[in-house]
Design an enzyme around this catalytic site. Structure first.
Site, PDB file in Angstrom:
ATOM      1  N   HIS A 264      50.248 -51.657 -11.513  1.00 46.99           N
ATOM      2  CA  HIS A 264      50.429 -53.041 -11.270  1.00 46.99           C
ATOM      3  C   HIS A 264      49.653 -53.487  -9.988  1.00 46.99           C
ATOM      4  O   HIS A 264      49.368 -52.329  -8.917  1.00 46.99           O
ATOM      5  CB  HIS A 264      52.019 -53.129 -10.733  1.00 46.99           C
ATOM      6  CG  HIS A 264      52.981 -52.770 -11.797  1.00 46.99           C
ATOM      7  ND1 HIS A 264      52.621 -52.885 -13.252  1.00 46.99           N
ATOM      8  CD2 HIS A 264      54.161 -52.841 -11.737  1.00 46.99           C
ATOM      9  CE1 HIS A 264      53.943 -52.802 -13.910  1.00 46.99           C
ATOM     10  NE2 HIS A 264      54.743 -52.663 -13.172  1.00 46.99           N
TER      11      HIS A 264
ATOM     12  N   CYS B 211      59.577 -50.571 -10.097  1.00 48.45           N
ATOM     13  CA  CYS B 211      58.136 -50.328  -9.702  1.00 48.45           C
ATOM     14  C   CYS B 211      57.425 -51.515  -8.957  1.00 48.45           C
ATOM     15  O   CYS B 211      56.795 -50.985  -8.065  1.00 48.45           O
ATOM     16  CB  CYS B 211      57.436 -50.214 -11.062  1.00 48.45           C
ATOM     17  SG  CYS B 211      57.776 -51.567 -12.192  1.00 48.45           S
TER      18      CYS B 211
END
Ligand code: A2P
Length: 334
Positions: free
Chosen positions: A238, A129
């Protein structure tokens, strides 16, 4: 005719997101099969208002015919079951790190290197990710100017560690004394500079993934990358502070225009109007957001960026399903 799709790890944080995204992107599905361990086998999961029974994952069932098998149950499960499925002729899109650095296995962010899937069948790896959102932002810069060096710090949401971590943060926000089980420290009201295991060189495996996966996707091992990966008490999304040294002096406006016109990127960069991306706003969307673009004070060839994306979506499930879409487009183009 629709597609026969299977999700391995369908009851997990990424697996559940895959179900949501298959529906929202209108993937033409004829049959959807869901797999998990004996803990969840037999449970009913809703997809498009239909209840689907979760099946027990076995090697035998992986040998049946699927157009696509999406794996989201962790590396140990992928290691055992993905090769069985691929051997039987199925296309596997694997979200784990297990096959990412294997030479012949494509590691794909469709907007950047989707073309390498032409004519390919077998296991396809979905990047980490943190890597995905970073390469989304830096790939256009590398293509246009060439990148010498990247220094990146991440601010990573707990959903990247699965449902147990989401529960742990929820509980610790309500009760300061709630014990930590998923992380080495309490994550509630804290930040932890430790994601995945430490390597003997002092970097964590998560940080090394950002180095070597980026090299593979950008097909350039010469880029110097120095990451620090940090877990923070955010549920979804994130963020990354990215410093990039380019091969030539650059103009910030030109970079804003370049990134603002790149597929998959949303430019949110009017800091004087308080416009910059944050994880709370990026969560639930499929884009990579870039803001705070500024030239370094000392080095005219360097810029800083702030990059935010939903780690379960573009960082995992969305990218996997975009790989499926890319394969289908290639098929249609003949
Ligand atoms: P289960 O519900 O049976 O535990 P998360 O990342 O949120 O922790 O989710 C992990 C996913 O991987 C879940 O769907 C989990 O299913 C699945 N999983 C874990 N271990 C196995 C296993 N041995 N066989 C099949 N699926 C597994």
């Amino acid at each position: 005719m629709g597609l026969i799709v299977g999700i391995v790890g369908a009851t997990g944080a990424v697996g559940q997101k895959m179900l949501e995204i298959l529906k929202s992107r209108n993937i033409p599905i004829e049959k959807l099969r869901l797999f998990a361990s004996e803990r969840s086998a037999g449970k009913q999961v809703k997809f498009d208002n239909i209840e689907i029974e979760v099946e027990l994952l076995t090697k035998e069932v992986m040998k049946e015919k699927f157009d696509y098998l999406l794996f989201a149950a962790g590396g140990a499960i992928s290691e055992v079951y993905a090769p069985v499925a691929a051997e039987a002729g199925n296309i596997v899109i694997d979200n784990s790190s297990h096959f990412r650095m294997v030479d012949k296995i494509p590691l794909v962010v469709p907007e950047i290197n989707g073309h390498i899937l032409k004519g390919y069948k077998g296991i396809i790896a979905n990047p980490n990710c943190s890597t995905t959102q970073m390469v989304m932002a830096i790939a256009p810069l590398h293509k246009k100017y060439g990148i010498e060096k990247v220094v990146v710090s991440t601010y990573q949401a707990v959903s990247g560690s699965g449902y147990r971590a989401i529960e742990e943060l929820k509980n610790q926000l309500q009760d300061e004394n709630y014990p930590n089980k998923v992380y080495t420290r309490k994550i509630g009201r804290n930040c932890i500079p430790h994601i995945d295991v430490f390597n003997e060189n002092g970097f964590t495996k998560e940080e090394l993934k950002m180095v070597y996966e980026t090299h593979k996707i950008l097909e350039d091992d010469s880029i110097e990358i120095n990451p620090t990966a940090v877990r923070i008490p955010v549920f979804y999304g994130h963020s990354e502070s990215v410093y990039v040294e380019l091969k030539e002096e650059v103009d910030v406006e030109e970079i804003k225009n370049l990134l603002g016109s790149t597929e998959g990127i949303v430019l949110e960069d009017e800091p004087w109007e308080n416009k910059y991306p944050t994880p709370l706003e990026a969560a639930g969307t499929d884009f990579t957001y870039v803001g705070r673009i500024r030239k370094d004070i000392f080095n005219p060839k360097a810029i800083s960026l702030w990059v935010v994306a939903d780690n379960l979506r573009k960082g995992a499930a969305t990218n996997a399903i975009q790989i499926l879409e890319k394969m289908e487009n290639i098929k249609m183009e003949g």
